[in-house]
Design a protein around this motif. Sequence first.
Motif, PDB file in Angstrom:
ATOM      1  N   MET A 152       3.703  -1.754  -8.627  1.00 31.65           N
ATOM      2  CA  MET A 152       4.822  -1.390  -7.762  1.00 31.65           C
ATOM      3  C   MET A 152       4.606  -0.001  -7.171  1.00 31.65           C
ATOM      4  O   MET A 152       4.812   0.226  -5.976  1.00 31.65           O
ATOM      5  CB  MET A 152       6.132  -1.426  -8.548  1.00 31.65           C
ATOM      6  N   ALA A 153       4.193   0.963  -8.009  1.00 27.72           N
ATOM      7  CA  ALA A 153       3.983   2.329  -7.545  1.00 27.72           C
ATOM      8  C   ALA A 153       2.884   2.407  -6.492  1.00 27.72           C
ATOM      9  O   ALA A 153       2.933   3.242  -5.583  1.00 27.72           O
ATOM     10  CB  ALA A 153       3.637   3.228  -8.727  1.00 27.72           C
ATOM     11  N   ARG A 154       1.898   1.506  -6.581  1.00 28.24           N
ATOM     12  CA  ARG A 154       0.795   1.492  -5.616  1.00 28.24           C
ATOM     13  C   ARG A 154       1.086   0.609  -4.408  1.00 28.24           C
ATOM     14  O   ARG A 154       0.292   0.565  -3.467  1.00 28.24           O
ATOM     15  CB  ARG A 154      -0.485   1.002  -6.295  1.00 28.24           C
ATOM     16  N   GLY A 155       2.211  -0.083  -4.446  1.00 24.54           N
ATOM     17  CA  GLY A 155       2.516  -0.999  -3.348  1.00 24.54           C
ATOM     18  C   GLY A 155       1.614  -2.209  -3.333  1.00 24.54           C
ATOM     19  O   GLY A 155       1.254  -2.729  -2.275  1.00 24.54           O
ATOM     20  N   GLY A 166       0.780  -1.229   0.000  1.00 25.99           N
ATOM     21  CA  GLY A 166       0.000   0.000   0.000  1.00 25.99           C
ATOM     22  C   GLY A 166       0.808   1.273   0.000  1.00 25.99           C
ATOM     23  O   GLY A 166       0.259   2.352   0.230  1.00 25.99           O
ATOM     24  N   HIS A 167       2.106   1.175  -0.279  1.00 21.49           N
ATOM     25  CA  HIS A 167       2.936   2.384  -0.340  1.00 21.49           C
ATOM     26  C   HIS A 167       4.131   2.117  -1.252  1.00 21.49           C
ATOM     27  O   HIS A 167       4.250   1.031  -1.838  1.00 21.49           O
ATOM     28  CB  HIS A 167       3.390   2.810   1.060  1.00 21.49           C
ATOM     29  N   LEU A 168       5.006   3.096  -1.368  1.00 19.61           N
ATOM     30  CA  LEU A 168       6.218   2.933  -2.167  1.00 19.61           C
ATOM     31  C   LEU A 168       6.988   1.690  -1.692  1.00 19.61           C
ATOM     32  O   LEU A 168       6.804   1.236  -0.557  1.00 19.61           O
ATOM     33  CB  LEU A 168       7.099   4.177  -2.040  1.00 19.61           C
ATOM     34  N   PRO A 169       7.856   1.146  -2.562  1.00 18.93           N
ATOM     35  CA  PRO A 169       8.546  -0.102  -2.194  1.00 18.93           C
ATOM     36  C   PRO A 169       9.624   0.070  -1.128  1.00 18.93           C
ATOM     37  O   PRO A 169      10.780   0.335  -1.418  1.00 18.93           O
ATOM     38  CB  PRO A 169       9.138  -0.570  -3.531  1.00 18.93           C
ATOM     39  N   TYR A 170       9.232  -0.081   0.126  1.00 16.95           N
ATOM     40  CA  TYR A 170      10.188  -0.122   1.233  1.00 16.95           C
ATOM     41  C   TYR A 170       9.648  -1.073   2.293  1.00 16.95           C
ATOM     42  O   TYR A 170       8.459  -1.413   2.325  1.00 16.95           O
ATOM     43  CB  TYR A 170      10.456   1.271   1.812  1.00 16.95           C
ATOM     44  N   ALA A 171      10.536  -1.512   3.163  1.00 14.96           N
ATOM     45  CA  ALA A 171      10.171  -2.508   4.175  1.00 14.96           C
ATOM     46  C   ALA A 171       9.459  -1.859   5.349  1.00 14.96           C
ATOM     47  O   ALA A 171       9.928  -0.849   5.884  1.00 14.96           O
ATOM     48  CB  ALA A 171      11.417  -3.235   4.659  1.00 14.96           C
ATOM     49  N   ASP A 172       8.329  -2.433   5.740  1.00 11.40           N
ATOM     50  CA  ASP A 172       7.651  -1.964   6.950  1.00 11.40           C
ATOM     51  C   ASP A 172       8.421  -2.376   8.203  1.00 11.40           C
ATOM     52  O   ASP A 172       8.422  -1.664   9.202  1.00 11.40           O
ATOM     53  CB  ASP A 172       6.233  -2.546   7.029  1.00 11.40           C
ATOM     54  N   GLY A 189       2.475  -4.378 -22.173  1.00 17.86           N
ATOM     55  CA  GLY A 189       1.325  -4.156 -21.312  1.00 17.86           C
ATOM     56  C   GLY A 189       1.507  -4.781 -19.939  1.00 17.86           C
ATOM     57  O   GLY A 189       1.125  -4.199 -18.918  1.00 17.86           O
ATOM     58  N   GLU A 190       2.093  -5.973 -19.910  1.00 20.26           N
ATOM     59  CA  GLU A 190       2.327  -6.650 -18.640  1.00 20.26           C
ATOM     60  C   GLU A 190       3.358  -5.891 -17.800  1.00 20.26           C
ATOM     61  O   GLU A 190       3.201  -5.742 -16.590  1.00 20.26           O
ATOM     62  CB  GLU A 190       2.815  -8.071 -18.897  1.00 20.26           C
ATOM     63  N   LEU A 191       4.407  -5.404 -18.465  1.00 21.10           N
ATOM     64  CA  LEU A 191       5.444  -4.654 -17.746  1.00 21.10           C
ATOM     65  C   LEU A 191       4.901  -3.344 -17.202  1.00 21.10           C
ATOM     66  O   LEU A 191       5.253  -2.919 -16.096  1.00 21.10           O
ATOM     67  CB  LEU A 191       6.636  -4.410 -18.669  1.00 21.10           C
ATOM     68  N   LEU A 192       4.053  -2.688 -17.977  1.00 22.79           N
ATOM     69  CA  LEU A 192       3.409  -1.470 -17.483  1.00 22.79           C
ATOM     70  C   LEU A 192       2.581  -1.762 -16.237  1.00 22.79           C
ATOM     71  O   LEU A 192       2.568  -0.982 -15.278  1.00 22.79           O
ATOM     72  CB  LEU A 192       2.527  -0.862 -18.573  1.00 22.79           C
ATOM     73  N   ARG A 193       1.897  -2.886 -16.254  1.00 22.47           N
ATOM     74  CA  ARG A 193       1.090  -3.261 -15.107  1.00 22.47           C
ATOM     75  C   ARG A 193       1.950  -3.515 -13.876  1.00 22.47           C
ATOM     76  O   ARG A 193       1.584  -3.135 -12.750  1.00 22.47           O
ATOM     77  CB  ARG A 193       0.266  -4.514 -15.448  1.00 22.47           C
ATOM     78  N   VAL A 194       3.095  -4.146 -14.084  1.00 19.06           N
ATOM     79  CA  VAL A 194       4.016  -4.387 -12.971  1.00 19.06           C
ATOM     80  C   VAL A 194       4.449  -3.063 -12.352  1.00 19.06           C
ATOM     81  O   VAL A 194       4.450  -2.894 -11.121  1.00 19.06           O
ATOM     82  CB  VAL A 194       5.238  -5.203 -13.430  1.00 19.06           C
ATOM     83  N   LEU A 195       4.840  -2.093 -13.190  1.00 24.93           N
ATOM     84  CA  LEU A 195       5.262  -0.793 -12.676  1.00 24.93           C
ATOM     85  C   LEU A 195       4.126  -0.095 -11.939  1.00 24.93           C
ATOM     86  O   LEU A 195       4.336   0.548 -10.909  1.00 24.93           O
ATOM     87  CB  LEU A 195       5.773   0.084 -13.822  1.00 24.93           C
ATOM     88  N   PHE A 196       2.916  -0.217 -12.472  1.00 19.03           N
ATOM     89  CA  PHE A 196       1.752   0.397 -11.837  1.00 19.03           C
ATOM     90  C   PHE A 196       1.497  -0.242 -10.476  1.00 19.03           C
ATOM     91  O   PHE A 196       1.252   0.459  -9.475  1.00 19.03           O
ATOM     92  CB  PHE A 196       0.530   0.233 -12.742  1.00 19.03           C
TER      93      PHE A 196
END
Length: 306
Positions: free
Chosen positions: A238-241, A205-211, A229-236
């Motif tokens: 990732m950005a949303r956590g 639920g947030h940027l990629p860092y360890a809780d 399209g799949e790679l775009l989805r991965v980035l999306f």
Amino acid sequence: MRFAAVLNQEGGTLRTIDLSAFTDRMRQTLEAAGHSIDIDIVAGKDIVATLDRIASKHSVDIVLAGGGDGTISAAAARLMGRKKALAILPAGPMNLFARGLGIPQTLDAAVKSLADGEVIAVDMATANNKPFVHQFSIGMHARMVQLRQTMEFGSRLGKMRASVKAAWAAINNPSAMKVTLTIGESEIVTRTTGIGITNNLFGEGHLPYADNPAGGLLGIYVTVARRRGELLRVLFDMARGKWRDSEHVEIHQADRAVLKVHSAAKKFRAVVDGELVRLDPETTIEIHPGALNVLVPARAVQAKAA
């Protein structure tokens, strides 16, 4: 406590502010809380030598490193396994390790939070004995960093824009590599466009860092996406956590992993805490529980306890 600050004058936010005025405020804040501080403001090329000198001083309790991910990672590497603690002044565009420690993202707020902070032990990881605090990655991320290095930018916003352009270019021309990933007793042979191995699992639920920066386990993220399209989805995702929701990312966890690259390794690079490095044909990644003492805001300690 006795602080020694090493500030990278070329690091992100630090190159855009009045450093003299800021260091005066930093000194006042820490001294008002009963601490002492010495401050070195150095060029990027002198960071490592300065950190080596400061880390060896017996009179220092806290090494306060100010700069981007590369500066923070270099400081942590020199304090790994030592009694001295690292304090972070986050000046990069993302500051992911600092976020995981609960450190405020503005410079003055960070200093204020550390003035009454507490020292805790957190984990570090190594890739072929090279320490890192956030992530070792290969594939698309490394390609993005390579492309970004060819672009010109003069600010944090400029770097973020360059990162977006580099990501788009990498997605449009992805390259897969054949690898063997050994995790415990399991062996995975696959072709992948990217693998990230992190110092503790990313939170959701947030940027990629360890809780939990003291969780004691590597996070191992294998991208199985191939098409744009799949790679775009991965980035999306990732950005949303939303790592666990992604159908194109396999997630594993372990205290040790061995990565063998069967593709021509000389064609590829790895990224370690944001820095591009040579990719070895075989890399052993391990986590080292409690290997780094860090100064964190007292409220962050209280939140973890709660």
